[in-house]
Enzyme design. Structure first.
Site, PDB file in Angstrom:
ATOM      1  N   ASP A  11       0.870  -1.179   0.000  1.00 26.04           N
ATOM      2  CA  ASP A  11       0.000   0.000   0.000  1.00 26.04           C
ATOM      3  C   ASP A  11       0.903   1.223   0.000  1.00 26.04           C
ATOM      4  O   ASP A  11       2.100   1.128   0.289  1.00 26.04           O
ATOM      5  CB  ASP A  11      -0.894  -0.009   1.251  1.00 26.04           C
ATOM      6  CG  ASP A  11      -1.764   1.237   1.354  1.00 26.04           C
ATOM      7  OD1 ASP A  11      -2.255   1.720   0.316  1.00 26.04           O
ATOM      8  OD2 ASP A  11      -1.962   1.747   2.475  1.00 26.04           O
ATOM      9  N   SER A  12       0.319   2.383  -0.252  1.00 26.71           N
ATOM     10  CA  SER A  12       1.076   3.628  -0.174  1.00 26.71           C
ATOM     11  C   SER A  12       1.505   3.918   1.270  1.00 26.71           C
ATOM     12  O   SER A  12       2.373   4.734   1.500  1.00 26.71           O
ATOM     13  CB  SER A  12       0.218   4.776  -0.696  1.00 26.71           C
ATOM     14  OG  SER A  12      -0.993   4.823   0.030  1.00 26.71           O
ATOM     15  N   CYS A  74      -4.201  -1.037  -2.173  1.00 27.48           N
ATOM     16  CA  CYS A  74      -4.329   0.415  -2.294  1.00 27.48           C
ATOM     17  C   CYS A  74      -5.220   0.663  -3.503  1.00 27.48           C
ATOM     18  O   CYS A  74      -4.935   0.165  -4.599  1.00 27.48           O
ATOM     19  CB  CYS A  74      -2.931   1.019  -2.517  1.00 27.48           C
ATOM     20  SG  CYS A  74      -2.933   2.776  -2.900  1.00 27.48           S
ATOM     21  N   GLU A 153      -5.760   9.480   9.472  1.00 27.67           N
ATOM     22  CA  GLU A 153      -4.375   9.363   9.962  1.00 27.67           C
ATOM     23  C   GLU A 153      -4.196  10.137  11.268  1.00 27.67           C
ATOM     24  O   GLU A 153      -3.338   9.806  12.092  1.00 27.67           O
ATOM     25  CB  GLU A 153      -3.406   9.850   8.888  1.00 27.67           C
ATOM     26  CG  GLU A 153      -3.561   9.008   7.631  1.00 27.67           C
ATOM     27  CD  GLU A 153      -2.288   8.776   6.868  1.00 27.67           C
ATOM     28  OE1 GLU A 153      -1.397   9.618   6.940  1.00 27.67           O
ATOM     29  OE2 GLU A 153      -2.205   7.735   6.190  1.00 27.67           O
ATOM     30  N   CYS A 185     -11.179   3.159  -0.903  1.00 31.14           N
ATOM     31  CA  CYS A 185      -9.861   3.551  -0.388  1.00 31.14           C
ATOM     32  C   CYS A 185      -9.602   2.654   0.816  1.00 31.14           C
ATOM     33  O   CYS A 185     -10.503   2.457   1.637  1.00 31.14           O
ATOM     34  CB  CYS A 185      -9.887   5.022   0.034  1.00 31.14           C
ATOM     35  SG  CYS A 185      -8.395   5.547   0.894  1.00 31.14           S
ATOM     36  N   HIS A 187      -8.037   3.094   3.420  1.00 27.80           N
ATOM     37  CA  HIS A 187      -8.152   3.751   4.735  1.00 27.80           C
ATOM     38  C   HIS A 187      -9.605   3.732   5.252  1.00 27.80           C
ATOM     39  O   HIS A 187      -9.837   3.757   6.453  1.00 27.80           O
ATOM     40  CB  HIS A 187      -7.771   5.231   4.638  1.00 27.80           C
ATOM     41  CG  HIS A 187      -6.310   5.527   4.716  1.00 27.80           C
ATOM     42  ND1 HIS A 187      -5.407   5.075   3.803  1.00 27.80           N
ATOM     43  CD2 HIS A 187      -5.601   6.272   5.614  1.00 27.80           C
ATOM     44  CE1 HIS A 187      -4.203   5.537   4.115  1.00 27.80           C
ATOM     45  NE2 HIS A 187      -4.290   6.258   5.212  1.00 27.80           N
TER      46      HIS A 187
HETATM   47  N1  DGL Z   1      -4.227   3.785   0.452  1.00 26.71           N
HETATM   48  C1  DGL Z   1      -4.642   4.780  -0.528  1.00 26.71           C
HETATM   49  C2  DGL Z   1      -5.834   4.229  -1.298  1.00 26.71           C
HETATM   50  O1  DGL Z   1      -6.379   3.179  -0.963  1.00 26.71           O
HETATM   51  C3  DGL Z   1      -5.009   6.092   0.127  1.00 26.71           C
HETATM   52  C4  DGL Z   1      -3.832   6.887   0.625  1.00 26.71           C
HETATM   53  C5  DGL Z   1      -3.057   7.585  -0.454  1.00 26.71           C
HETATM   54  O2  DGL Z   1      -3.506   8.604  -1.012  1.00 26.71           O
HETATM   55  O3  DGL Z   1      -1.970   7.112  -0.768  1.00 26.71           O
HETATM   56  O4  DGL Z   1      -6.250   4.828  -2.257  1.00 26.71           O
END
Ligand code: DGL
Length: 271
Positions: A11-12, A74, A153, A185, A187
Site C-alpha cells: 500500500d502507499s 491500495c 491518519e 480507499c 483507509h
Molecule cells: N491507500 C490509498 C488508497 O487506498 C489512500 C492513501 C493515499 O492517497 O496514498 O487509495
C-alpha cells in the site's frame, strides 16, 4: 499442491493493513509480508505515471521477499497501475477494484452505486469501468473525498468534525439515490462507523478490503498456491520510512498484532 511462501501485500502507507486484517481472518495459516510506502504517501494526489512507477518498485521489493502473489492493497495503485504490474510480474497480481465492484453489483437492489475514493482513484474511472463491465445498465455516482485520509491518519475516527466532512461529501450521493456505497480507499474501513451514521439504513456499504481478501483466497486455490495446513502463519511489516502516529491508530482500531516494524529503502528499478 501447496506453497509456504508469503503473500506479498503493498500500500502507499499503513491503510492497507485493513486488507491484512481481512486476510488474517480469512486465511489464518498464510504468511503475509506487508510493505507500506510511508516515505512517499500519499499516492492519491499524484499523477498516474508516478503511481505506476512507485507501484512497480513496491512490487519488485515484494518479489525479492519471495512473495507468491502480490496484493495491491491500495485503491489508487489498483486503479492506475494494475495493467502494468500484471504485464511485468511473474507472479499473480490482484487489486481491490474488481472484487469491490463485484460485491457492489451483488449488493445493489435499485441498480445505483456510489463510489468514494482519493482524487486519483476517482479520476481514473477504474470503478466505473469495472462496474459497467459487470453490469452495463448500472447507474454510478462518484465523489473524491481527499480530506478523509488525513482525518483518519490523525485518528479522528469518531469526531464531530469528521462527521460533518463525511456528511458534506456523501449528501449529494444520497440525494442522487444510491443504495450501495463502495469504500474505494483502503483507509476508509477505519471510518465505517462514522460513514454508516451519515447514511440512511437502506444504503449498503461495500468494504473493498474484505472483498479483496475473499478474492485472494479464490486466487490461491485456483493457482494451487495455498499454504500447507500446518504452515506457521506470521505477519512481517516493512515500511519505507519510520512509522508515525497512524501506525498506533491502525493497531488500536484494527486490533492487529503488529509486532516489530522493519525499515526498507526503496529499490529504484530501471525499466
Ligand atoms: N491507500 C490509498 C488508497 O487506498 C489512500 C492513501 C493515499 O492517497 O496514498 O487509495
Amino acid at each position: 499442491m501447496s506453497d509456504p511462501r508469503p503473500i506479498g501485500v503493498f500500500d502507499s502507507g499503513i491503510g492497507g493493513l485493513t486488507v491484512v486484517k481481512a486476510l488474517r481472518e480469512l486465511l489464518p495459516n498464510e504468511k503475509i509480508f506487508y510493505l507500506g510506502d510511508t516515505a512517499r504517501i500519499p499516492y492519491g494526489s499524484r499523477s498516474p505515471i508516478t503511481v505506476e512507477r512507485y507501484s512497480m518498485e513496491m512490487a519488485d521489493m515484494l518479489t525479492q521477499e519471495s512473495a507468491k502473489i502480490i496484493v495491491v492493497a491500495c485503491n489508487t495503485a489498483s486503479s492506475v497501475a494494475l495493467p502494468k504490474l500484471k504485464e511485468n510480474l511473474l507472479v499473480p497480481v490482484i487489486g481491490v477494484i474488481e472484487p469491490g465492484a463485484r460485491a457492489a453489483i451483488a449488493a445493489t437492489r435499485n441498480g445505483h452505486v456510489g463510489v468514494i475514493g482519493t482524487r486519483a482513484t476517482i479520476k481514473s474511472g477504474a470503478y466505473e469501468q469495472e462496474l459497467r463491465r459487470l453490469s452495463p445498465d448500472v447507474r454510478i455516482s462518484v465523489r473524491p473525498c481527499p480530506l478523509l485520509v488525513p482525518l483518519i491518519e490523525e485518528g479522528w475516527l469518531d469526531d464531530e468534525l469528521t462527521d460533518r466532512v463525511i456528511a458534506r461529501y456523501l449528501g449529494p450521493l444520497v440525494r442522487e439515490g444510491i443504495d450501495t456505497l463502495v469504500l474505494g480507499c483502503t483507509h476508509y474501513p477505519l471510518l465505517v462507523h462514522a460513514i454508516s451514521r451519515a447514511l440512511p439504513k437502506t444504503v449498503s456499504l461495500v468494504d473493498s478490503a474484505r472483498n479483496c481478501a475473499t478474492a485472494v483466497r479464490e486466487l490461491l486455490v485456483q493457482e494451487q498456491l495455498s499454504a500447507p495446513l500446518a504452515n506457521s502463519a506470521g505477519l512481517e511489516i516493512a515500511l519505507t520510512d519510520a512509522p508515525d502516529t497512524f501506525l498506533g491508530v491502525a493497531r488500536r482500531a484494527l486490533q492487529l498484532d503488529i509486532g516489530d516494524v522493519q525499515l526498507r529503502e526503496v529499490l529504484h528499478a530501471v525499466r
